[in-house]
Design a protein around this motif. Structure first.
Motif, short mmCIF file in Angstrom:
data_model
loop_
_atom_site.label_atom_id
_atom_site.label_comp_id
_atom_site.label_asym_id
_atom_site.label_seq_id
_atom_site.Cartn_x
_atom_site.Cartn_y
_atom_site.Cartn_z
N ARG A 1 1.13 -0.87 0.52
CA ARG A 1 0.16 -0.05 0.34
C ARG A 1 0.78 1.11 -0.02
N TYR B 1 -6.17 -5.52 -7.41
CA TYR B 1 -5.47 -4.38 -6.99
C TYR B 1 -4.16 -4.73 -6.88
N CYS B 2 -4.08 -5.76 -6.70
CA CYS B 2 -2.66 -6.50 -5.91
C CYS B 2 -0.83 -6.35 -6.55
N ASP C 1 -8.35 -10.63 5.96
CA ASP C 1 -8.10 -9.18 5.42
C ASP C 1 -8.96 -8.75 4.35
N ILE C 2 -9.65 -7.68 5.14
CA ILE C 2 -11.11 -6.80 4.07
C ILE C 2 -10.22 -5.77 3.61
N TYR D 1 -8.52 0.42 0.45
CA TYR D 1 -8.03 0.09 -1.24
C TYR D 1 -6.75 1.85 -1.51
N1 SAM Z 1 -1.61 -13.58 -0.27
C1 SAM Z 1 -2.81 -12.85 0.16
C2 SAM Z 1 -4.17 -13.09 -0.34
O1 SAM Z 1 -4.79 -13.19 -1.20
O2 SAM Z 1 -5.32 -13.15 0.92
C3 SAM Z 1 -2.87 -12.01 1.18
C4 SAM Z 1 -1.49 -10.83 0.49
S1 SAM Z 1 -1.34 -9.73 0.58
C5 SAM Z 1 0.43 -9.07 1.74
C6 SAM Z 1 -2.59 -9.29 2.13
C7 SAM Z 1 -3.30 -8.55 2.14
O3 SAM Z 1 -2.96 -6.83 1.75
C8 SAM Z 1 -4.47 -8.42 1.54
O4 SAM Z 1 -4.83 -10.08 1.51
C9 SAM Z 1 -5.06 -7.51 1.36
O5 SAM Z 1 -6.07 -7.57 1.87
C10 SAM Z 1 -4.18 -6.19 1.66
N2 SAM Z 1 -3.15 -5.94 -0.22
C11 SAM Z 1 -3.45 -5.48 -1.18
N3 SAM Z 1 -3.44 -5.35 -2.19
C12 SAM Z 1 -3.83 -4.03 -1.78
C13 SAM Z 1 -3.46 -2.60 -1.80
N4 SAM Z 1 -4.13 -2.22 -3.67
N5 SAM Z 1 -4.55 -1.94 -1.62
C14 SAM Z 1 -5.49 -1.95 -0.16
N6 SAM Z 1 -4.57 -3.15 0.64
C15 SAM Z 1 -4.59 -3.99 -0.06
#
Ligand code: SAM
Ligand code: SF4
Length: 490
Positions: free
Chosen positions: A102, A215-216, A354-355, A387
């Motif tokens: 983030r 989003y990731c 996670d939300i 987000y």
């Molecule tokens: N691989 C895990 C999954 O899919 O559940 C999560 C990995 S990530 C390191 C941890 C959390 O960060 C995610 O579950 C998501 O809720 C949050 N996250 C990831 N990308 C994000 C974004 N662009 N904005 C806000 N939260 C984000």
């Protein structure tokens, strides 16, 4: 000829500062069926005194994966002669292991770099390095090249094992060294590790991620999904057992995809069973993606007493429309079905999640679906986020008409619901006896010791007797939103 091929494989620039291998998003996006290369970590003997008499400080941001990478980084630095200090102002080398999940993680790292700039004005010989997920981003490296010229070296998540060589290159040439491979990623075995905890250990089982949730940024920064060989994992766990470790956490962005990249059948369920059979007292795993969670996996968790009844099951949103836009591959209904199956099969299981709120285009009705899901699941713990658009991800191009004010309001409302259930679930434990791995003396100003229950709840224990490193019975005397209080029947 060889050099030309090298230049074609990586995004390489040659300028006054030497040769730089820069991140390349186009390459980072690629996924092929090419077999993953497995290499053994090794360093030349002449590197072993590189840091003799010098000190280091590593600052880590982000998830457990990064924490564990820092354990490898520290061990590599010590292998080449550096000694750890706990104050960055006293260090000869400061390394930032960064996170890019983030925007605020970015801001923190750049803020710290700003402080290091001032320090370097006083300490000209200070060596500054940056690594981790931010190093895999084109925009970040560009900024470092142009605005943060005082940074000595930058390396990506695929270049961890190259650290001693990069330090040597910087020391011998006095030029900024940037080495970020954007390839899908190899597996490096045998890297040294300096574990931060004497009782709990992280063990990587799978690297990268192929899910590409819209989003990731992780699939870009961590590369292709690739599983470690089961023999290497089991050997590591068996060594931890011999050293007296009480708990192992099997790590990956998506642990239940483990083995899907093998050309033979060996899955997460098989691995969990084999790890449980090493007789390590506690096995945990994270993170699980709901899409890959099988009935067999639920049965295995329920079957072994040393697989902890604690599952992190990120849901991200409660609206089917938003889940589809996120590319999560499940609906609210199918998630709830899985959730209930886990709850009904594994005795006393705790489930966390996670939300994300304020995804582009999330309406009030969409958000209310998330609130409804949180009410239904009554989670034991939840990490809630607004987000944050990430460079080059599909969602960053979606139209976003939700104001920041609305997003903050939704986060606040969601937190009220989830916090209510953390407390309610904790209160149900008052008067009960729970198993706790004691980790050490309380550091929050309170007397006594602290540890974690089998369901991964923090508990403060009112005792003067030191049970550190042991799993003991503790009677819960009080419940707070994020922790429990307890005492020992002595
Ligand atoms: N691989 C895990 C999954 O899919 O559940 C999560 C990995 S990530 C390191 C941890 C959390 O960060 C995610 O579950 C998501 O809720 C949050 N996250 C990831 N990308 C994000 C974004 N662009 N904005 C806000 N939260 C984000
Ligand atoms: Fe990111 Fe997790 Fe989705 Fe992979 S599964 S893209 S790590 S949120």
């Amino acid at each position: 000829m060889l050099l030309r091929a090298f230049f074609l494989v990586y995004n390489i620039k040659r300028n006054g500062s030497g040769i730089m291998i820069l991140p390349d998003y186009k390459e980072a996006k690629q996924r092929t069926s090419k077999t993953v290369l497995r290499e053994e970590y090794n360093i030349d003997k002449d590197l072993k005194s590189l840091g003799k008499g010098k000190t280091y400080y590593v600052k880590t941001y982000g998830c457990q994966m990064n924490e564990h990478d820092s354990e490898n980084i520290k061990a590599m630095l010590e292998q080449i002669g550096f000694t750890e200090v706990d104050d960055y102002e006293k260090a000869d080398l400061v390394l930032l292991n960064t996170c890019s999940i983030r925007e605020n993680a970015h801001n923190k790292a750049f803020g710290f770099l700003g402080r290091l700039k001032h320090l370097k004005e006083e300490k000209k010989d200070l060596i500054i390095g940056l690594c981790g997920c931010m190093a895999q981003e084109e925009g970040v490296v560009d900024e470092i090249l142009h605005k943060y010229k005082f940074v000595n070296f930058v390396f990506g998540t695929h270049n961890l094992h190259r650290l001693p060589y990069l330090i040597k290159d910087n020391m011998t040439t006095s030029k900024q060294v940037i080495e970020v491979y954007s390839k899908e990623g190899n597996i490096i075995e045998g890297m040294p590790v300096k574990r931060e905890n004497n009782y709990k250990a992280f063990v990587n089982i799978i690297y990268g991620c192929d899910k590409f949730c819209t989003y990731c940024i992780v699939p870009f920064t961590r590369g292709k999904q690739r599983s470690r060989d089961k023999d290497d994992i089991l050997k590591e766990v068996e060594e931890l057992v011999k050293e007296g470790y009480q708990e192992v956490t099997l790590l990956g962005q998506n642990v239940n995809a483990y083995g899907k990249d093998f050309d033979y059948k060996y899955t997460m369920e098989d691995l969990l069973e084999d790890v449980a059979k090493t007789n390590i007292p506690r096995v945990r795993f994270m993170t699980s993606h709901p899409w890959d969670f099988t009935d067999k996996m639920i049965e295995v968790i329920a079957k072994y007493d040393n697989i902890m009844p604690s599952v992190h099951l990120p849901v991200q949103a409660g609206s089917d429309r938003i889940l589809k836009l996120m590319g999560r591959r499940y609906t609210k209904e199918s998630y709830l079905e899985l959730f209930n199956k886990i709850k009904n099969t594994i005795p006393n299981v705790s489930i966390s999640t996670d939300i994300i709120v304020g995804f582009p285009g999330e309406t009030e009705e969409d958000f209310e679906e998330t609130l409804d899901l949180a009410e239904k699941c009554k989670y034991d713990n939840a990490f809630t986020f607004i987000y944050s658009p990430r460079e080059n991800t599909p969602a960053a191009k979606f139209e976003d008409n939700v104001t920041l004010e609305e997003k903050e309001d939704r986060l606040h409302r969601l937190n009220e619901v989830v916090n209510k259930y953390f407390l309610e679930n904790n209160k149900k434990l008052v008067g009960k006896t729970v198993k706790v791995l004691v980790e050490g003396k309380n550091t929050n100003g309170k007397d006594g010791y602290f540890g974690y229950t089998d369901t991964n709840k923090l508990i403060n224990i009112n005792t003067t007797k030191d049970y550190t490193g042991k799993i003991i019975d503790v009677k819960v005397t009080d419940a707070k939103t994020w922790s429990l209080d307890g005492e020992i029947d002595e």
